[in-house]
Scaffold this active site. Structure first.
Site, PDB file in Angstrom:
ATOM      1  CD  GLU A 318      28.668  -2.590 -22.432  1.00 34.14           C
ATOM      2  OE1 GLU A 318      28.064  -1.999 -22.103  1.00 34.14           O
ATOM      3  OE2 GLU A 318      27.380  -3.832 -22.251  1.00 34.14           O
TER       4      GLU A 318
HETATM    5  C1  ACM Z   1      24.738  -4.745 -25.406  1.00 34.04           C
HETATM    6  O1  ACM Z   1      23.733  -3.664 -25.215  1.00 34.04           O
HETATM    7  N1  ACM Z   1      25.884  -4.648 -24.536  1.00 34.04           N
HETATM    8  C2  ACM Z   1      25.070  -5.375 -26.517  1.00 34.04           C
END
Ligand code: ACM
Length: 689
Positions: A318
């Site tokens: 992310e």
């Molecule tokens: C995640 O859930 N961002 C690994």
């Protein structure tokens, strides 16, 4: 109808008589690869003793001590009984062929053979790890019988399906104290999980003491971090239970907490503060400055020394790239290096970090965003965005772990996690060689909405079902059996100090503001927190790390056993094959729900925590009334009037809507009763997700 009902009752009676003669399989979780029940019992009394023959190592002696401690807990025996004997004449004789590696390795032999007869038991294994797994099986076999505590005679041959069976705990969003970590390690060992993945840094906190870069914990943790001594203590505790500890330091995103003390690592000007909210945030490390890698080199060297495991998790998930896009120097660097987009820049960063991780003797592991062909095949990919990345990674020569489908923070029922197999979907089409790269999986406990008080109840017992998926043969899939054994294991975990059951009543007492929680419990027992990320989406105001986790949504179990069993009864009743007594049970529950509101409403005004569940209580009462009326129609063999049915269905529709971020889990079963009373069959919709 009455005659039909009588016939049904007789049928059910014969079925249950038939089943009584079949020996019920012992309540083991995970189920062993092979087992053969024999006749007889081995009594476990205060004279119970263990002898260790064959290979000896300190870790084995410690495993036996831990085993005896747990056996005493489970049977309520004092510490002066149940001893290790020097002579090989003992109730349980353990023989291990060889010792274990100084640092536990991926793929070390965990197999064992356990033979129990009335005269005594024998546990043999190639390694101490196998002994540890076999001892947990032995503990699960202990039953209370008329003649005292006993284990049934049985012959078990067992080994895991996957070598990597993990639980990830996020200590960043909420700090999880050492004692809570330790009791969860006990839970992991009980169900044969062997990797504790420790998510130690994120935007909301940097949780490890660094001596090289002390501002990491001094400025990035609110004082809530693990000292290096504590980390070593946890690692030793895990090792005694056959569990590896894999640290994760998330980079280049999810890293705001690093920048509070070291803003020069970031790609934007700062200054930075510890993030208090949940979500994906802009700050990211600057992959274009050599100083970033100098810092990471020193930091990873320090952490590689602290965490002995072969694997080192760099996160990698992310990254939104906003800071990179907004920084002209970074843009110029990308241009100069032919990096076309943020993905290319992150891949460049990953390559640099991989070299550092490798230089310090570790194998890099990361979330599926790091999967790019420019990284060496030694790295491991942890799939979270979907199962496909696992198969893709395996095809490209990378080893992988499945976590997609094993996020326990999403509040799914155990059955849904259980059905999620690392070898299903695209993975099922892989060649055997590619499949061998799928190492297993990990349950993930993200900690936005957990505290030391309720974290166990989010992990357990559902994680035991995931543990079974990763240990037992692929064809072990029966849901009834799983739920029965899950309930038994859940109660057994109480002995180990896990608080998933014991924290419930105190939390309800706080919510109710009284010790008389009978009515609050009736309501709480049929509620579940909303699923997936609905809690974020429906929050009246964004939750932060300062938000108290003391509401009903924090106390309610992720999966309501009451609602699940009620659904089973209703399904059987509506389908016409309910066992005797089922109808009476269903009626009694419906009556209790109908009347509960009367008991509860007096307290709504005296507790702000209780007040928000008033609409749920009203709905529960209305559903109880509707369900009883539907049963009346069914019993009289009358078809309920169309207008009545649609009125009741509108009520159900309304009761299915989340209130106070909670779902009333009996609504779908009430709908089935109403539809059945109106002569509609098979029309019930799916339970709320
Ligand atoms: C995640 O859930 N961002 C690994």
């Amino acid at each position: 109808v009455r005659i039909l009902f009588l016939a049904m009752m007789l049928c059910a009676l014969f079925t249950s008589l038939g089943e009584a003669q079949v020996q019920t399989p012992p309540s083991l979780m995970p189920l062993p690869a092979k087992m053969q029940p024999e006749s007889g019992l081995l009594l476990i009394d205060s004279s119970f003793s263990v002898a260790v023959t064959g290979n000896h190592e300190a870790r084995l002696d410690r495993a036996v001590e831990i085993f005896l401690g747990q056996l005493r807990l489970q049977t309520g025996m004092p510490p002066v009984v149940m001893k290790v004997k020097d002579s090989p004449i003992a109730a349980l004789v353990i023989q291990s062929a060889s010792g274990t590696k100084t640092v536990q390795e991926l793929g070390e032999d965990e197999s064992y053979q356990l033979d129990i007869a009335g005269r005594g038991a024998r546990l043999t294994a190639p390694t101490t790890l196998g002994v540890m797994r076999g001892l947990q099986t032995f503990l699960q076999l202990v039953q209370t019988t008329a003649g005292g505590f006993a284990v049934p005679a049985i012959s078990i041959e067992d080994s895991p399906r996957f070598p990597w069976r993990g639980l990830m705990i996020d200590s960043s969003r909420h700090f999880i104290p050492v004692d809570v970590i330790k009791r969860n390690l006990d839970g992991m060992a009980a169900v044969k999980l062997n990797v504790f993945h420790w998510h130690l840094s994120d935007n909301q906190g940097f949780r490890v003491e660094s001596k090289k870069f002390p501002k990491l914990q001094e400025m990035g943790s609110d004082g809530l971090y693990y000292t290096q001594d504590q980390i070593r203590d946890v690692i030793a505790y895990a090792r005694e239970r056959g569990i590896r500890v894999v640290p994760e330091f998330d980079m280049p995103g999810h890293s705001t907490a690093w920048f509070v003390g070291y803003p020069e690592l970031a790609s934007g000007p700062g200054p930075y503060e510890i993030e208090r909210q949940w979500g994906v945030f802009d700050p990211a490390m600057d992959p274009t400055r050599e100083e970033t890698y100098k810092f990471l080199d020193k930091f990873i060297a320090e952490m590689a020394g602290l965490f002995p495991d072969q694997f080192f998790h760099i996160g990698g998930d992310e990254v939104n790239g906003k800071q990179w896009d907004a920084n002209p120097k970074i843009q110029a660097f990308m241009h100069g290096h032919g990096l076309k987009n943020d993905g290319d820049l992150q891949a460049y960063f990953n390559q640099r970090v991989q070299k550092i991780v490798s230089k310090h003797g570790k194998t890099m592991l990361g979330w599926d965003e790091i999967l790019r062909p420019d990284l060496p095949n030694s790295i491991v990919i942890q799939s979270w965005r979907g199962p496909d990345s696992l198969a893709q990674a395996a095809k490209q020569g990378y080893r992988g772990l499945l976590s997609s489908g094993y996020y326990v923070d999403l509040m799914w029922p155990a059955a849904r996690h259980y059905a999620n197999d690392p070898m299903s979907g695209a993975a099922a089409q892989l060649t055997p060689e590619e499949q061998s790269r799928i190492l297993g999986g990990e349950a993930c406990m993200w900690a936005e909405y957990v505290s030391p008080e309720n974290v166990d109840s989010r992990i357990w017992p559902r994680t035991a079902a995931i543990a079974e998926r990763l240990w037992s043969p692929q064809d072990v899939r029966d849901l009834n059996s799983m739920y029965q054994r899950l309930e038994a294991e859940s109660r057994r975990l109480d002995w180990l100090g896990l608080t998933h059951n014991s924290s419930y009543a105190p939390m309800l007492r706080r919510i109710a503001g009284t010790d008389d929680i009978a009515a609050v419990k009736v309501l709480g027992n049929v509620l579940e927190p909303v699923k997936d990320y609905t809690r974020e989406e429906t929050a009246p105001a964004p939750a932060t790390s300062a938000t108290p986790l003391n509401r009903m949504v924090d106390a309610a179990r992720p999966e309501s056993a009451t609602a699940r069993l009620f659904a089973e009864s209703v399904d059987a009743f509506v389908a016409g094959h309910a066992r005797p007594g089922t109808e009476a049970q269903v009626r009694s529950l419906l009556g209790a729900w109908r009347d509960n509101q009367v008991d509860l409403q007096a307290r709504f005004e005296s507790s702000m925590l209780l007040k928000e569940v008033a609409p749920l209580s009203q709905n529960l009462s209305a559903l109880g009334t509707a369900g009883l009326a539907a049963m009346e129609y069914l019993d009289r063999g009358e078809t309920a009037p169309v207008a009545w049915v649609s009125e009741q269905l509108a009520l159900v529709e309304q009761a299915r809507k989340p209130q106070a971020q909670l779902l009333l889990m009996i609504a779908p079963s009430i709908e089935k009763l109403i539809r059945a009373s109106g002569g509609q069959t098979g029309a019930a919709s799916l339970p709320p997700k």
